[in-house]
Design a protein around this motif. Structure first.
Motif, PDB file in Angstrom:
ATOM      1  N   GLY A   1      10.407   7.443  -5.150  1.00 57.55           N
ATOM      2  CA  GLY A   1      10.203   8.400  -4.072  1.00 57.55           C
ATOM      3  C   GLY A   1       8.966   8.168  -3.234  1.00 57.55           C
ATOM      4  O   GLY A   1       8.734   8.880  -2.262  1.00 57.55           O
ATOM      5  N   ASP A   2       8.166   7.176  -3.584  1.00 61.28           N
ATOM      6  CA  ASP A   2       6.970   6.839  -2.804  1.00 61.28           C
ATOM      7  C   ASP A   2       7.278   5.696  -1.846  1.00 61.28           C
ATOM      8  O   ASP A   2       8.044   4.778  -2.177  1.00 61.28           O
ATOM      9  N   ILE A   3       6.662   5.722  -0.671  1.00 63.81           N
ATOM     10  CA  ILE A   3       6.834   4.675   0.337  1.00 63.81           C
ATOM     11  C   ILE A   3       5.669   3.703   0.232  1.00 63.81           C
ATOM     12  O   ILE A   3       4.510   4.104   0.353  1.00 63.81           O
ATOM     13  N   TYR A   4       5.992   2.453   0.013  1.00 64.17           N
ATOM     14  CA  TYR A   4       4.998   1.387  -0.026  1.00 64.17           C
ATOM     15  C   TYR A   4       5.276   0.419   1.118  1.00 64.17           C
ATOM     16  O   TYR A   4       6.424   0.044   1.343  1.00 64.17           O
TER      17      TYR A   4
ATOM     18  N   GLU B   1       0.840  -1.192   0.000  1.00 65.52           N
ATOM     19  CA  GLU B   1       0.000   0.000   0.000  1.00 65.52           C
ATOM     20  C   GLU B   1       0.880   1.248   0.000  1.00 65.52           C
ATOM     21  O   GLU B   1       1.868   1.321   0.737  1.00 65.52           O
ATOM     22  N   LEU B   2       0.516   2.232  -0.804  1.00 68.13           N
ATOM     23  CA  LEU B   2       1.193   3.521  -0.809  1.00 68.13           C
ATOM     24  C   LEU B   2       0.835   4.264   0.481  1.00 68.13           C
ATOM     25  O   LEU B   2      -0.347   4.403   0.806  1.00 68.13           O
ATOM     26  N   VAL B   3       1.862   4.739   1.219  1.00 66.45           N
ATOM     27  CA  VAL B   3       1.589   5.426   2.488  1.00 66.45           C
ATOM     28  C   VAL B   3       2.119   6.858   2.531  1.00 66.45           C
ATOM     29  O   VAL B   3       1.801   7.596   3.457  1.00 66.45           O
ATOM     30  N   GLY B   4       2.953   7.244   1.568  1.00 64.93           N
ATOM     31  CA  GLY B   4       3.469   8.610   1.572  1.00 64.93           C
ATOM     32  C   GLY B   4       4.691   8.750   0.694  1.00 64.93           C
ATOM     33  O   GLY B   4       5.079   7.827  -0.022  1.00 64.93           O
ATOM     34  N   ARG B   5       5.296   9.941   0.765  1.00 65.40           N
ATOM     35  CA  ARG B   5       6.499  10.249  -0.009  1.00 65.40           C
ATOM     36  C   ARG B   5       7.720  10.175   0.909  1.00 65.40           C
ATOM     37  O   ARG B   5       7.674  10.694   2.031  1.00 65.40           O
ATOM     38  N   SER B   6       8.777   9.561   0.432  1.00 62.92           N
ATOM     39  CA  SER B   6       9.978   9.416   1.254  1.00 62.92           C
ATOM     40  C   SER B   6      10.570  10.773   1.626  1.00 62.92           C
ATOM     41  O   SER B   6      11.091  10.943   2.728  1.00 62.92           O
ATOM     42  N   GLY B   7      10.463  11.745   0.740  1.00 69.74           N
ATOM     43  CA  GLY B   7      10.985  13.074   1.019  1.00 69.74           C
ATOM     44  C   GLY B   7      10.243  13.818   2.108  1.00 69.74           C
ATOM     45  O   GLY B   7      10.748  14.809   2.643  1.00 69.74           O
ATOM     46  N   ASP B   8       9.057  13.345   2.459  1.00 70.02           N
ATOM     47  CA  ASP B   8       8.262  13.988   3.504  1.00 70.02           C
ATOM     48  C   ASP B   8       8.558  13.446   4.903  1.00 70.02           C
ATOM     49  O   ASP B   8       8.018  13.961   5.882  1.00 70.02           O
TER      50      ASP B   8
ATOM     51  N   ASP C   1      12.519  10.541  11.781  1.00 71.74           N
ATOM     52  CA  ASP C   1      11.085  10.786  11.984  1.00 71.74           C
ATOM     53  C   ASP C   1      10.268   9.514  11.804  1.00 71.74           C
ATOM     54  O   ASP C   1      10.711   8.549  11.180  1.00 71.74           O
ATOM     55  N   VAL C   2       9.056   9.558  12.354  1.00 72.63           N
ATOM     56  CA  VAL C   2       8.122   8.433  12.277  1.00 72.63           C
ATOM     57  C   VAL C   2       6.810   8.933  11.701  1.00 72.63           C
ATOM     58  O   VAL C   2       6.297   9.979  12.110  1.00 72.63           O
ATOM     59  N   LEU C   3       6.275   8.181  10.761  1.00 76.12           N
ATOM     60  CA  LEU C   3       4.982   8.473  10.152  1.00 76.12           C
ATOM     61  C   LEU C   3       4.008   7.402  10.614  1.00 76.12           C
ATOM     62  O   LEU C   3       4.250   6.215  10.431  1.00 76.12           O
ATOM     63  N   SER C   4       2.914   7.794  11.249  1.00 74.37           N
ATOM     64  CA  SER C   4       1.897   6.846  11.687  1.00 74.37           C
ATOM     65  C   SER C   4       0.814   6.759  10.610  1.00 74.37           C
ATOM     66  O   SER C   4       0.256   7.786  10.216  1.00 74.37           O
ATOM     67  N   VAL C   5       0.554   5.547  10.133  1.00 77.74           N
ATOM     68  CA  VAL C   5      -0.440   5.337   9.077  1.00 77.74           C
ATOM     69  C   VAL C   5      -1.332   4.152   9.445  1.00 77.74           C
ATOM     70  O   VAL C   5      -0.992   3.348  10.309  1.00 77.74           O
ATOM     71  N   GLU C   6      -2.462   4.061   8.762  1.00 84.32           N
ATOM     72  CA  GLU C   6      -3.347   2.915   8.926  1.00 84.32           C
ATOM     73  C   GLU C   6      -3.377   2.151   7.606  1.00 84.32           C
ATOM     74  O   GLU C   6      -3.600   2.739   6.547  1.00 84.32           O
ATOM     75  N   ILE C   7      -3.124   0.849   7.695  1.00 79.45           N
ATOM     76  CA  ILE C   7      -3.139  -0.015   6.520  1.00 79.45           C
ATOM     77  C   ILE C   7      -4.098  -1.166   6.798  1.00 79.45           C
ATOM     78  O   ILE C   7      -3.859  -1.960   7.711  1.00 79.45           O
ATOM     79  N   GLU C   8      -5.183  -1.209   6.050  1.00 79.88           N
ATOM     80  CA  GLU C   8      -6.197  -2.252   6.213  1.00 79.88           C
ATOM     81  C   GLU C   8      -6.613  -2.419   7.678  1.00 79.88           C
ATOM     82  O   GLU C   8      -6.704  -3.518   8.196  1.00 79.88           O
TER      83      GLU C   8
ATOM     84  N   VAL D   1       5.857   3.954  10.362  1.00 83.94           N
ATOM     85  CA  VAL D   1       6.855   3.923   9.298  1.00 83.94           C
ATOM     86  C   VAL D   1       7.994   4.834   9.740  1.00 83.94           C
ATOM     87  O   VAL D   1       7.789   6.021   9.993  1.00 83.94           O
ATOM     88  N   VAL D   2       9.184   4.261   9.830  1.00 86.48           N
ATOM     89  CA  VAL D   2      10.335   4.958  10.401  1.00 86.48           C
ATOM     90  C   VAL D   2      11.413   5.175   9.350  1.00 86.48           C
ATOM     91  O   VAL D   2      11.778   4.246   8.632  1.00 86.48           O
ATOM     92  N   HIS D   3      11.931   6.403   9.281  1.00 89.48           N
ATOM     93  CA  HIS D   3      13.117   6.696   8.474  1.00 89.48           C
ATOM     94  C   HIS D   3      14.283   6.686   9.463  1.00 89.48           C
ATOM     95  O   HIS D   3      14.534   7.660  10.162  1.00 89.48           O
ATOM     96  N   ALA D   4      14.970   5.554   9.523  1.00 86.69           N
ATOM     97  CA  ALA D   4      15.993   5.330  10.544  1.00 86.69           C
ATOM     98  C   ALA D   4      17.309   6.024  10.215  1.00 86.69           C
ATOM     99  O   ALA D   4      17.547   6.474   9.087  1.00 86.69           O
ATOM    100  N   ASP D   5      18.179   6.081  11.214  1.00 84.43           N
ATOM    101  CA  ASP D   5      19.486   6.709  11.069  1.00 84.43           C
ATOM    102  C   ASP D   5      20.344   6.043  10.005  1.00 84.43           C
ATOM    103  O   ASP D   5      21.253   6.672   9.466  1.00 84.43           O
ATOM    104  N   ASP D   6      20.084   4.769   9.694  1.00 83.07           N
ATOM    105  CA  ASP D   6      20.859   4.080   8.653  1.00 83.07           C
ATOM    106  C   ASP D   6      20.343   4.426   7.253  1.00 83.07           C
ATOM    107  O   ASP D   6      20.759   3.838   6.273  1.00 83.07           O
ATOM    108  N   ASP D   7      19.404   5.376   7.179  1.00 84.60           N
ATOM    109  CA  ASP D   7      18.787   5.893   5.957  1.00 84.60           C
ATOM    110  C   ASP D   7      17.807   4.923   5.306  1.00 84.60           C
ATOM    111  O   ASP D   7      17.343   5.156   4.204  1.00 84.60           O
TER     112      ASP D   7
END
Length: 110
Positions: A96-99, A4-11, A16-23, A29-35
């Motif tokens: 660039g999209d996060i799935y 499922e598409l949940v957002g843009r990686s650049g955002d 940071d952590v993005l909280s989303v609902e999937i089904e 969804v975490v963009h960790a220090d290891d990139d």
């Protein structure tokens, strides 16, 4: 495996952590220090509170309530009081999209 598409990686800035609902499942969804991007069930297996509100330390996310820490790669707890893992979902970055997959990769039901 369905994603499922949940957002843009650049955002989602590193750390940071993005909280989303999937089904119907809350996912952090975490963009960790290891990139890399990781996705885990957004609920501590010990206290049922949102992990997305906790602190990040490398590839660990810490529950803000009692301090349980979970490995973003495996979902395994790395300290008490949590003893049960959280579900981990595969993440793909496409143009660039996060799935995020709808199926956990570590066998833990969300």
């Amino acid at each position: 495996m369905s994603f499922e598409l949940v957002g843009r990686s650049g955002d989602v800035a590193k750390g940071d952590v993005l909280s989303v609902e999937i089904e119907g499942v809350e996912v952090a969804v975490v963009h960790a220090d290891d990139d890399n991007f990781y996705a885990v069930r957004d609920e501590c297996s010990h206290a049922a509170v949102a992990l997305s509100e906790g602190e990040l330390d490398g590839c660990l996310i810490e529950c803000w309530l009692h301090g349980s820490r979970f490995d973003l790669r495996t979902g395994a707890p790395s300290g008490l009081p949590a003893t049960e893992p959280v579900a981990v979902f595969p993440v793909e970055i496409r143009d660039g999209d996060i799935y995020v997959s709808t199926t956990p990769s570590n066998g833990v039901e969300p």
